[in-house]
Design an enzyme around this catalytic site. Structure first.
Site, PDB file in Angstrom:
ATOM      1  N   HIS A 316       1.042  -1.027   0.019  1.00 51.02           N
ATOM      2  CA  HIS A 316       0.111   0.287  -0.278  1.00 51.02           C
ATOM      3  C   HIS A 316       1.281   1.024  -0.360  1.00 51.02           C
ATOM      4  O   HIS A 316       1.595   0.774   0.527  1.00 51.02           O
ATOM      5  CB  HIS A 316      -1.043   0.124   1.244  1.00 51.02           C
ATOM      6  CG  HIS A 316      -1.865   0.716   0.840  1.00 51.02           C
ATOM      7  ND1 HIS A 316      -2.125   2.507   1.355  1.00 51.02           N
ATOM      8  CD2 HIS A 316      -3.418   0.816   0.732  1.00 51.02           C
ATOM      9  CE1 HIS A 316      -3.003   2.744   0.932  1.00 51.02           C
ATOM     10  NE2 HIS A 316      -3.985   2.080   0.726  1.00 51.02           N
ATOM     11  N   ASP A 373      -7.749  -5.602   0.731  1.00 49.84           N
ATOM     12  CA  ASP A 373      -8.632  -6.576  -1.270  1.00 49.84           C
ATOM     13  C   ASP A 373      -8.287  -8.064  -1.181  1.00 49.84           C
ATOM     14  O   ASP A 373      -8.625  -8.490  -1.343  1.00 49.84           O
ATOM     15  CB  ASP A 373      -7.856  -5.931  -2.198  1.00 49.84           C
ATOM     16  CG  ASP A 373      -8.336  -4.311  -2.346  1.00 49.84           C
ATOM     17  OD1 ASP A 373      -9.537  -4.392  -1.801  1.00 49.84           O
ATOM     18  OD2 ASP A 373      -7.937  -3.737  -2.672  1.00 49.84           O
TER      19      ASP A 373
HETATM   20  N1  ACO Z   1       3.978  -7.848  -4.946  1.00 52.25           N
HETATM   21  C1  ACO Z   1       5.267  -8.178  -4.748  1.00 52.25           C
HETATM   22  N2  ACO Z   1       6.091  -6.974  -4.648  1.00 52.25           N
HETATM   23  C2  ACO Z   1       5.573  -6.436  -3.997  1.00 52.25           C
HETATM   24  C3  ACO Z   1       4.252  -5.562  -4.473  1.00 52.25           C
HETATM   25  C4  ACO Z   1       3.528  -6.701  -4.648  1.00 52.25           C
HETATM   26  N3  ACO Z   1       2.128  -6.480  -4.119  1.00 52.25           N
HETATM   27  N4  ACO Z   1       3.735  -4.425  -4.334  1.00 52.25           N
HETATM   28  C5  ACO Z   1       4.982  -3.820  -4.180  1.00 52.25           C
HETATM   29  N5  ACO Z   1       6.261  -3.921  -4.584  1.00 52.25           N
HETATM   30  C6  ACO Z   1       7.301  -3.876  -4.431  1.00 52.25           C
HETATM   31  C7  ACO Z   1       7.798  -3.338  -5.980  1.00 52.25           C
HETATM   32  O1  ACO Z   1       8.415  -4.692  -6.848  1.00 52.25           O
HETATM   33  C8  ACO Z   1       8.960  -2.183  -5.399  1.00 52.25           C
HETATM   34  O2  ACO Z   1       9.804  -3.222  -4.883  1.00 52.25           O
HETATM   35  P1  ACO Z   1      11.586  -2.412  -5.439  1.00 52.25           P
HETATM   36  O3  ACO Z   1      12.191  -1.152  -4.533  1.00 52.25           O
HETATM   37  O4  ACO Z   1      11.960  -3.758  -5.683  1.00 52.25           O
HETATM   38  O5  ACO Z   1      11.715  -2.042  -6.774  1.00 52.25           O
HETATM   39  C9  ACO Z   1       8.666  -2.240  -3.882  1.00 52.25           C
HETATM   40  O6  ACO Z   1       7.631  -2.977  -3.710  1.00 52.25           O
HETATM   41  C10 ACO Z   1       7.347  -0.691  -4.004  1.00 52.25           C
HETATM   42  O7  ACO Z   1       6.107  -1.102  -5.234  1.00 52.25           O
HETATM   43  P2  ACO Z   1       5.939   0.619  -5.669  1.00 52.25           P
HETATM   44  O8  ACO Z   1       4.980  -0.102  -6.684  1.00 52.25           O
HETATM   45  O9  ACO Z   1       7.355   1.621  -5.776  1.00 52.25           O
HETATM   46  O10 ACO Z   1       5.168   0.390  -4.231  1.00 52.25           O
HETATM   47  P3  ACO Z   1       3.870   1.889  -4.219  1.00 52.25           P
HETATM   48  O11 ACO Z   1       3.206   2.685  -3.430  1.00 52.25           O
HETATM   49  O12 ACO Z   1       4.127   2.727  -5.727  1.00 52.25           O
HETATM   50  O13 ACO Z   1       2.162   1.255  -5.263  1.00 52.25           O
HETATM   51  C11 ACO Z   1       0.605  -0.718  -4.387  1.00 52.25           C
HETATM   52  C12 ACO Z   1       1.443   1.024  -4.486  1.00 52.25           C
HETATM   53  C13 ACO Z   1       0.253   0.006  -6.471  1.00 52.25           C
HETATM   54  C14 ACO Z   1      -0.746  -1.092  -3.890  1.00 52.25           C
HETATM   55  C15 ACO Z   1       1.110  -2.685  -4.428  1.00 52.25           C
HETATM   56  O14 ACO Z   1       1.957  -1.973  -3.834  1.00 52.25           O
HETATM   57  C16 ACO Z   1       0.427  -2.989  -6.000  1.00 52.25           C
HETATM   58  O15 ACO Z   1       0.700  -2.966  -7.213  1.00 52.25           O
HETATM   59  N6  ACO Z   1      -0.227  -4.722  -4.963  1.00 52.25           N
HETATM   60  C17 ACO Z   1      -1.108  -4.969  -5.626  1.00 52.25           C
HETATM   61  C18 ACO Z   1      -2.000  -4.381  -5.907  1.00 52.25           C
HETATM   62  C19 ACO Z   1      -2.925  -4.228  -4.982  1.00 52.25           C
HETATM   63  O16 ACO Z   1      -3.262  -4.888  -3.521  1.00 52.25           O
HETATM   64  N7  ACO Z   1      -3.351  -3.051  -5.156  1.00 52.25           N
HETATM   65  C20 ACO Z   1      -4.524  -2.356  -4.183  1.00 52.25           C
HETATM   66  C21 ACO Z   1      -4.080  -1.255  -3.182  1.00 52.25           C
HETATM   67  S1  ACO Z   1      -5.165  -1.370  -1.472  1.00 52.25           S
HETATM   68  C22 ACO Z   1      -6.330  -0.412  -2.174  1.00 52.25           C
HETATM   69  O17 ACO Z   1      -6.137   0.145  -3.538  1.00 52.25           O
HETATM   70  C23 ACO Z   1      -7.955  -0.043  -2.083  1.00 52.25           C
END
Ligand code: ACO
Length: 427
Positions: A316, A373
């Site tokens: 998140h 979620d």
């Molecule tokens: N699985 C594996 N790795 C992940 C995940 C995940 N679900 N989420 C983030 N990471 C990793 C990224 O690859 C990144 O790694 P790195 O630093 O080695 O490159 C690091 O964690 C940071 O990730 P970002 O994408 O920069 O984080 P951001 O804050 O931009 O994204 C988000 C947040 C979009 C929610 C992301 O965690 C994601 O895509 N999660 C899966 C989708 C999800 O569950 N969405 C619902 C969110 S809650 C809501 O909207 C109600």
């Protein structure tokens, strides 16, 4: 008294600039950089708004480090356990919880406003049966702006409240109709004898003539525990300050567009998998994993920098500790395990993922915890709600948040059209 300031120094020119620090009632202070361009001739750069506060707000507070979420100062745990979704709606719209009489009036008003125009029903009928409910919902809400064009300009608080109550009341009906259209089955009109959440389940499940399913053992009425579970899910989704869909709603409203068109844009923004669409993807992913023995391989894929596979329902932007909504839903899931028919196979896979991820260096280092979620899908499946409806359920809960944020934006005399700048690197 001299204001606290933040000094920027440009080491190309050795010039320094001062900007006021504004304090929040809770959470980080902000540096007011609204005069930054005027003073320095430069823009600031913040892709995805990771450090940018885009507005003042008095509605919802999140402490991502502590895993805290409050609506109008009240914790989400208190609301989920001791109040209904309609009380939460009233709280968001009116800044305080309702009295017993106010709640009754509010409830009755929403029941009577839950019907949608017959022409809108015809419009829904024109979609292909294969249409995703979110597509119909977004279009239906956009179309609502034609039926209530007068809400374009709201001169007083009463008109704002009418606009807000109308959309909150009609969203479940539109969502239920979108669902039934996607299944190619006849629409069921709202039943004003039923409460908000019960009525929604009724519109999903009933047969023509308002009959409920019959089995060899009798009629399958909607259970109180099912109503409470869905009501809690709505409460937990009711608002979440300046997330992607809420920011979309505010941005569209900033142009002077009709409020319902702004809500429709918010619905579209929510649909994406990185946002509200994740709840649908979580169940799809758990089904794809298929068995606990396959979990390790999927965790390895999630950690592989060369694989764009992500664990849906993890991570998140704001929560760097447990998502408090996820915590509340996990509690609800455990409570429902014996009373509702929760899919034990999916839960087993989900538990295994959770257990590994919470102890794995990759996830710990990146503060990746289960989000709301991750848990909602298993509960919604137990409520016999089909997967394509999961994000529409999120819409029903969140509409009050979007509309409250929109009203706050409209009432804020310092609001401006949203118009970011860019770092141009083209020809
Ligand atoms: N699985 C594996 N790795 C992940 C995940 C995940 N679900 N989420 C983030 N990471 C990793 C990224 O690859 C990144 O790694 P790195 O630093 O080695 O490159 C690091 O964690 C940071 O990730 P970002 O994408 O920069 O984080 P951001 O804050 O931009 O994204 C988000 C947040 C979009 C929610 C992301 O965690 C994601 O895509 N999660 C899966 C989708 C999800 O569950 N969405 C619902 C969110 S809650 C809501 O909207 C109600």
């Amino acid at each position: 008294m001299k204001k606290d300031t933040f000094t920027f120094t440009n080491n190309r020119t050795n010039e320094s600039y001062e900007f006021n620090i504004l304090d929040a009632t809770r959470g980080p202070s902000v540096v007011d950089i609204s005069s930054f361009y005027k003073q320095t001739g430069m823009f600031t750069f913040d892709v995805g708004y990771t450090s940018t506060a885009s507005c003042e707000s008095r509605i919802t507070f999140i402490d991502g480090e502590k895993g805290e979420l409050r609506y109008r100062g009240i914790t989400i745990e208190e609301l989920a356990e001791n109040h209904s979704y309609l009380e939460t709606c009233y709280l968001l719209l009116n800044k305080r919880l309702p009295t017993k009489e106010e709640l009754l009036d509010f409830d009755l008003e929403l029941r009577h406003r839950s019907f949608i125009d017959e022409n809108l029903i015809t419009l829904i009928g024109t979609f292909p049966d294969s249409a995703h409910p979110m597509s119909i919902l977004s279009s239906g809400v956009s179309a609502l702006s034609s039926f209530y064009y007068e809400h374009l300009n709201m001169e007083n608080e009463k008109e704002c409240q009418d606009m807000a109550r109308r959309i909150i009341a009609k969203i479940p009906t539109l969502a239920a109709f979108a669902y039934r259209k996607s299944l190619g089955i006849p629409f069921i009109y709202p039943d004003i004898d039923r409460s908000f959440t019960e009525n929604f389940l009724y519109m999903l499940r009933a047969y023509p003539g308002g009959k409920m399913k019959r089995t060899a053992t009798g009629v399958e009425e909607i259970k109180a525990i099912e109503i409470k579970a869905l009501d809690t899910i709505f409460t937990l989704h009711a608002d979440h300050e300046q997330n992607a869909s809420t920011t979309t709603v505010r941005n569209v409203a900033s142009t002077g567009a009709h409020p319902y068109v702004a809500i429709s844009a918010g619905i579209s923004a929510l649909w994406g998998r990185a946002h509200g669409g994740a709840n649908e993807s979580v169940i799809a992913q758990l089904e794809m994993i298929g068995d606990v023995s396959n979990v390790d391989a999927f965790i390895a894929r999630a950690k592989d920098p060369n694989d764009d596979f992500r664990l849906m329902g993890f991570g998140h932007r704001v929560y760097k500790n447990f998502d408090p909504r996820a915590k509340a839903l996990k509690k609800l899931q455990d409570k429902l395990k014996d009373e509702l028919n929760l899919d034990s196979k999916l839960m087993e896979i989900a538990h295994k993922i959770e257990e590994i991820a919470l102890n794995d260096e990759y996830f710990i280092k990146r503060n990746l915890y289960p989000n709301i979620d991750f848990y909602s899908g298993v509960i919604l499946t137990a409520l016999k709600i089909e997967r394509p409806m999961f994000t529409a359920i999120f819409v029903i809960g969140r509409t009050v948040g979007w509309i409250t944020q929109l009203m706050e934006f409209k009432n804020d005399s310092s609001s401006k059209i949203a118009r970011p700048r860019q770092l141009y690197l083209g020809e």
